[in-house]
Write a protein that holds these residues in place. Structure first.
Motif, PDB file in Angstrom:
ATOM      1  N   GLU A 411       0.830  -1.200   0.000  1.00 23.18           N
ATOM      2  CA  GLU A 411       0.000   0.000   0.000  1.00 23.18           C
ATOM      3  C   GLU A 411       0.868   1.254   0.000  1.00 23.18           C
ATOM      4  O   GLU A 411       2.040   1.219   0.392  1.00 23.18           O
ATOM      5  N   TRP A 412       0.248   2.332  -0.460  1.00 18.18           N
ATOM      6  CA  TRP A 412       0.875   3.657  -0.447  1.00 18.18           C
ATOM      7  C   TRP A 412       0.018   4.546   0.449  1.00 18.18           C
ATOM      8  O   TRP A 412      -1.164   4.761   0.191  1.00 18.18           O
ATOM      9  N   ASN A 413       0.625   5.039   1.523  1.00 17.35           N
ATOM     10  CA  ASN A 413      -0.158   5.810   2.480  1.00 17.35           C
ATOM     11  C   ASN A 413       0.723   6.894   3.083  1.00 17.35           C
ATOM     12  O   ASN A 413       1.758   6.605   3.698  1.00 17.35           O
ATOM     13  N   ALA A 414       0.331   8.139   2.877  1.00 13.12           N
ATOM     14  CA  ALA A 414       1.039   9.297   3.450  1.00 13.12           C
ATOM     15  C   ALA A 414       2.529   9.284   3.123  1.00 13.12           C
ATOM     16  O   ALA A 414       3.370   9.584   3.974  1.00 13.12           O
ATOM     17  N   GLY A 415       2.856   8.939   1.882  1.00 17.87           N
ATOM     18  CA  GLY A 415       4.246   8.972   1.442  1.00 17.87           C
ATOM     19  C   GLY A 415       5.065   7.777   1.867  1.00 17.87           C
ATOM     20  O   GLY A 415       6.293   7.794   1.716  1.00 17.87           O
ATOM     21  N   ILE A 416       4.421   6.722   2.366  1.00 19.38           N
ATOM     22  CA  ILE A 416       5.123   5.508   2.767  1.00 19.38           C
ATOM     23  C   ILE A 416       4.646   4.355   1.890  1.00 19.38           C
ATOM     24  O   ILE A 416       3.436   4.093   1.810  1.00 19.38           O
ATOM     25  N   PHE A 417       5.573   3.688   1.240  1.00 18.62           N
ATOM     26  CA  PHE A 417       5.254   2.450   0.524  1.00 18.62           C
ATOM     27  C   PHE A 417       5.561   1.296   1.471  1.00 18.62           C
ATOM     28  O   PHE A 417       6.676   1.199   1.991  1.00 18.62           O
ATOM     29  N   SER A 418       4.586   0.439   1.704  1.00 18.98           N
ATOM     30  CA  SER A 418       4.794  -0.652   2.647  1.00 18.98           C
ATOM     31  C   SER A 418       4.170  -1.949   2.134  1.00 18.98           C
ATOM     32  O   SER A 418       3.189  -1.934   1.387  1.00 18.98           O
ATOM     33  N   ILE A 419       4.784  -3.045   2.539  1.00 21.02           N
ATOM     34  CA  ILE A 419       4.273  -4.383   2.255  1.00 21.02           C
ATOM     35  C   ILE A 419       3.474  -4.823   3.476  1.00 21.02           C
ATOM     36  O   ILE A 419       3.968  -4.782   4.601  1.00 21.02           O
ATOM     37  N   THR A 420       2.242  -5.206   3.264  1.00 22.11           N
ATOM     38  CA  THR A 420       1.376  -5.573   4.377  1.00 22.11           C
ATOM     39  C   THR A 420       1.788  -6.941   4.928  1.00 22.11           C
ATOM     40  O   THR A 420       2.509  -7.702   4.274  1.00 22.11           O
ATOM     41  N   PRO A 421       1.349  -7.277   6.141  1.00 27.93           N
ATOM     42  CA  PRO A 421       1.629  -8.618   6.662  1.00 27.93           C
ATOM     43  C   PRO A 421       1.207  -9.724   5.712  1.00 27.93           C
ATOM     44  O   PRO A 421       1.917 -10.730   5.560  1.00 27.93           O
ATOM     45  N   GLU A 422       0.077  -9.554   5.023  1.00 26.04           N
ATOM     46  CA  GLU A 422      -0.361 -10.570   4.073  1.00 26.04           C
ATOM     47  C   GLU A 422       0.594 -10.650   2.881  1.00 26.04           C
ATOM     48  O   GLU A 422       0.785 -11.721   2.290  1.00 26.04           O
ATOM     49  N   GLY A 423       1.206  -9.521   2.527  1.00 31.28           N
ATOM     50  CA  GLY A 423       2.084  -9.500   1.371  1.00 31.28           C
ATOM     51  C   GLY A 423       3.503  -9.940   1.640  1.00 31.28           C
ATOM     52  O   GLY A 423       4.277 -10.164   0.696  1.00 31.28           O
ATOM     53  N   ARG A 424       3.884 -10.101   2.909  1.00 35.36           N
ATOM     54  CA  ARG A 424       5.286 -10.375   3.226  1.00 35.36           C
ATOM     55  C   ARG A 424       5.821 -11.688   2.658  1.00 35.36           C
ATOM     56  O   ARG A 424       7.004 -11.747   2.325  1.00 35.36           O
ATOM     57  N   PRO A 425       5.018 -12.737   2.522  1.00 30.27           N
ATOM     58  CA  PRO A 425       5.556 -13.923   1.840  1.00 30.27           C
ATOM     59  C   PRO A 425       5.962 -13.656   0.393  1.00 30.27           C
ATOM     60  O   PRO A 425       6.721 -14.432  -0.190  1.00 30.27           O
ATOM     61  N   PHE A 426       5.464 -12.558  -0.183  1.00 29.40           N
ATOM     62  CA  PHE A 426       5.739 -12.229  -1.579  1.00 29.40           C
ATOM     63  C   PHE A 426       6.716 -11.057  -1.699  1.00 29.40           C
ATOM     64  O   PHE A 426       6.800 -10.397  -2.741  1.00 29.40           O
ATOM     65  N   THR A 427       7.489 -10.802  -0.639  1.00 22.12           N
ATOM     66  CA  THR A 427       8.371  -9.627  -0.611  1.00 22.12           C
ATOM     67  C   THR A 427       9.346  -9.612  -1.773  1.00 22.12           C
ATOM     68  O   THR A 427       9.580  -8.561  -2.393  1.00 22.12           O
ATOM     69  N   ARG A 428       9.965 -10.759  -2.082  1.00 23.54           N
ATOM     70  CA  ARG A 428      10.928 -10.782  -3.193  1.00 23.54           C
ATOM     71  C   ARG A 428      10.264 -10.373  -4.501  1.00 23.54           C
ATOM     72  O   ARG A 428      10.844  -9.618  -5.301  1.00 23.54           O
ATOM     73  N   ALA A 429       9.049 -10.849  -4.746  1.00 24.78           N
ATOM     74  CA  ALA A 429       8.352 -10.508  -5.985  1.00 24.78           C
ATOM     75  C   ALA A 429       7.973  -9.037  -6.013  1.00 24.78           C
ATOM     76  O   ALA A 429       8.004  -8.395  -7.078  1.00 24.78           O
ATOM     77  N   ILE A 430       7.622  -8.479  -4.864  1.00 28.47           N
ATOM     78  CA  ILE A 430       7.284  -7.052  -4.813  1.00 28.47           C
ATOM     79  C   ILE A 430       8.540  -6.213  -4.989  1.00 28.47           C
ATOM     80  O   ILE A 430       8.543  -5.214  -5.726  1.00 28.47           O
ATOM     81  N   ALA A 431       9.638  -6.602  -4.343  1.00 28.65           N
ATOM     82  CA  ALA A 431      10.899  -5.871  -4.513  1.00 28.65           C
ATOM     83  C   ALA A 431      11.340  -5.878  -5.975  1.00 28.65           C
ATOM     84  O   ALA A 431      11.944  -4.902  -6.456  1.00 28.65           O
ATOM     85  N   ALA A 432      11.027  -6.961  -6.685  1.00 28.43           N
ATOM     86  CA  ALA A 432      11.429  -7.071  -8.091  1.00 28.43           C
ATOM     87  C   ALA A 432      10.787  -6.003  -8.962  1.00 28.43           C
ATOM     88  O   ALA A 432      11.292  -5.710 -10.059  1.00 28.43           O
ATOM     89  N   LYS A 433       9.711  -5.396  -8.498  1.00 23.37           N
ATOM     90  CA  LYS A 433       9.072  -4.320  -9.262  1.00 23.37           C
ATOM     91  C   LYS A 433       9.998  -3.109  -9.412  1.00 23.37           C
ATOM     92  O   LYS A 433       9.814  -2.293 -10.312  1.00 23.37           O
ATOM     93  N   PHE A 434      10.987  -3.005  -8.518  1.00 27.73           N
ATOM     94  CA  PHE A 434      11.915  -1.872  -8.552  1.00 27.73           C
ATOM     95  C   PHE A 434      13.258  -2.242  -9.195  1.00 27.73           C
ATOM     96  O   PHE A 434      14.181  -1.433  -9.185  1.00 27.73           O
ATOM     97  N   ASP A 435      13.359  -3.435  -9.744  1.00 23.02           N
ATOM     98  CA  ASP A 435      14.595  -3.953 -10.335  1.00 23.02           C
ATOM     99  C   ASP A 435      14.633  -3.593 -11.816  1.00 23.02           C
ATOM    100  O   ASP A 435      13.918  -4.169 -12.629  1.00 23.02           O
ATOM    101  N   ARG A 436      15.482  -2.624 -12.173  1.00 20.71           N
ATOM    102  CA  ARG A 436      15.557  -2.184 -13.567  1.00 20.71           C
ATOM    103  C   ARG A 436      16.221  -3.231 -14.463  1.00 20.71           C
ATOM    104  O   ARG A 436      16.004  -3.255 -15.676  1.00 20.71           O
TER     105      ARG A 436
END
Length: 449
Positions: A411-436
């Motif tokens: 989620e994006w909230n008040a200038g903070i991008f965060s991975i929710t507890p439900e999303g944490r098993p998918f952290t590597r895949a979410i981090a990959a969104k920033f991999d040029r």
């Protein structure tokens, strides 16, 4: 528990122990770059050392490390002679300008070395480098290698943390991965370490192994927790037979699917947390008061090629084949093949053959990915403070990712991008969104969950 609909069952992603990741290192950065970057170390700079031992006396079929099996000790002795040459050469380049604050022995199996060779390696390192008085020395241990003499040798070296591989105690799983190791053997080594004053013991476990179920994994966890480890690592098995051919010995039909892997991971995590351990990043746990737990709590947790760490050194010098050195300027890697590494050291004293020099964009994305892997969040304000106007592209990516993966994962909230507890098993895949680099490369990666 099923895989999240935002991700396909076979989604893969890098483990992000570096950024850019190793598949994007390239030839052309060798000994000249290593000498130049070492030459820019400031006086009194704290550095870390990593020493790679590329041998095992058995080959575990799950392993993806750069190692080889040997039934004879002669190749190990020959390798150690060359490793001593590299240690001396790097020591001359560093001189007295840097203090070694952390030293990590990995492999392979560092503990297959004979006690006398462990002592000689310790002397070589202390002769070549200046060690801090409070140096932290960690060693990866195969419990099956250990005896009283090796325990004494490691204690004499000043080891402060031991990391023991367990993987799984279930006999059927052990047979399927060629890793027979009893609870009794492991427990005896842990007791031997503590008797010799080793302050921190880490145990490594795997989920997603052949024939492994959630129930058998929990049984292994219960046995592991009986040894009262200070830290636990719970890794997902990386099945990469295209990269490590010996993994073809594992029957793919016996591997749990993505939903079962997720269930194993989540159930094991819940069991560990119920025992009072603090969660560290995506796959580590530590007792409250442990250095990793403190670093996670105060925002100083780091990630490098050894995984999660509270080591704040900007420079990590790798010794031995395949080892990677990390500098403020970028990454450099030694030749992966042990034979070629030995040839290069004998001929030139150095064996650096590839690497990558960081751009400003690399540094920004490395910071973002490291914070996501460590803190599951980053602040747009802090990003702008560190990287100026170039941060806007990454902030736009964060807002888009939060909208696209808005099914409760981030989620994006008040200038903070965060991975929710439900999303944490998918952290590597979410981090990959920033991999040029990811879309440009042809490297294949392990399962993201």
């Amino acid at each position: 528990m099923s895989a999240h609909p935002a991700f396909r069952p076979n989604d893969t992603a890098p483990r992000y122990t570096s950024y850019p990741t190793a598949p994007h290192f390239h030839a052309g950065l060798g000994g000249r770059a290593l000498k130049a970057w070492l030459g820019h170390l400031p006086d009194g700079e704290p550095v870390s050392l990593y020493v790679h031992i590329p041998f095992c006396d058995r080959l575990c079929w799950f392993c993806a490390c750069h190692t080889k099996q040997t039934r004879h000790y002669a190749p190990v002795e020959a390798y150690l002679n060359v490793l001593h040459q590299e240690i001396a050469a790097i020591g001359r380049l560093v001189g007295d300008r840097a203090n070694v604050g952390a030293l990590h022995f990995g492999g392979g199996s560092p503990t297959m070395l004979k006690p006398a060779d462990l002592a000689a390696l310790d002397r070589a390192l202390r002769s070549a480098f200046t060690f801090a008085n409070d140096i932290r020395i960690s060693v990866e241990i195969d419990p099956n290698d250990m005896d009283e003499a090796r325990l004494d040798a490691l204690a004499a070296m000043g080891m402060t943390r031991a990391s023991l591989g367990i993987q799984d105690f279930h006999p059927r799983v052990q047979e399927a991965i060629n890793r027979e190791q009893s609870f009794e053997t492991t427990h005896a080594v842990v007791e031997g370490l503590r008797k010799r004053g080793v302050r921190s013991v880490n145990l490594d476990l795997l989920y997603g192994l052949p024939y492994q179920t959630t129930e058998t994994l929990v049984l292994t966890l219960r046995q592991a927790l009986m040894m009262h480890p200070d830290r636990l690592a719970l890794f997902g098995y990386a099945h990469v037979p295209w990269f490590k051919k010996h993994q073809t010995m594992i029957d793919e039909a016996s591997l749990p699917g993505s939903a079962a892997r997720l269930m194993q991971s989540q159930t094991a995590r819940d069991h560990i947390l119920a025992q009072g351990y603090a969660p560290i990043g995506i796959d580590h746990f530590a007792r409250p008061g442990d250095g990793l737990a403190l670093a996670a709590a105060n925002g100083t947790l780091r990630r490098n090629f050894q995984g999660y760490t509270d080591d704040r050194c900007a420079t990590l010098i790798g010794l031995g084949p395949s080892s990677v050195s990390q500098f403020p300027q970028g990454y450099l890697q030694n030749s992966t093949a042990t034979g070629e590494y030995m040839r290069l050291i004998r001929a030139h004293g150095l064996a650096t053959v590839r690497g990558i020099e960081l751009t400003d964009d690399d540094r920004m994305r490395r910071w973002i990915i490291e914070r996501l892997m460590c803190d599951f969040a980053f602040s747009a304000e802090v990003l702008r403070k560190h990287f100026g106007p170039m941060a806007e592209e990454a902030i736009s990516c964060a807002m888009t990712t939060a909208a696209d993966q808005g099914a409760g994962l981030c989620e994006w909230n008040a200038g903070i991008f965060s991975i929710t507890p439900e999303g944490r098993p998918f952290t590597r895949a979410i981090a990959a969104k920033f991999d040029r680099y990811l879309a440009r490369g042809t490297a294949r990666h392990s399962a993201a969950v």
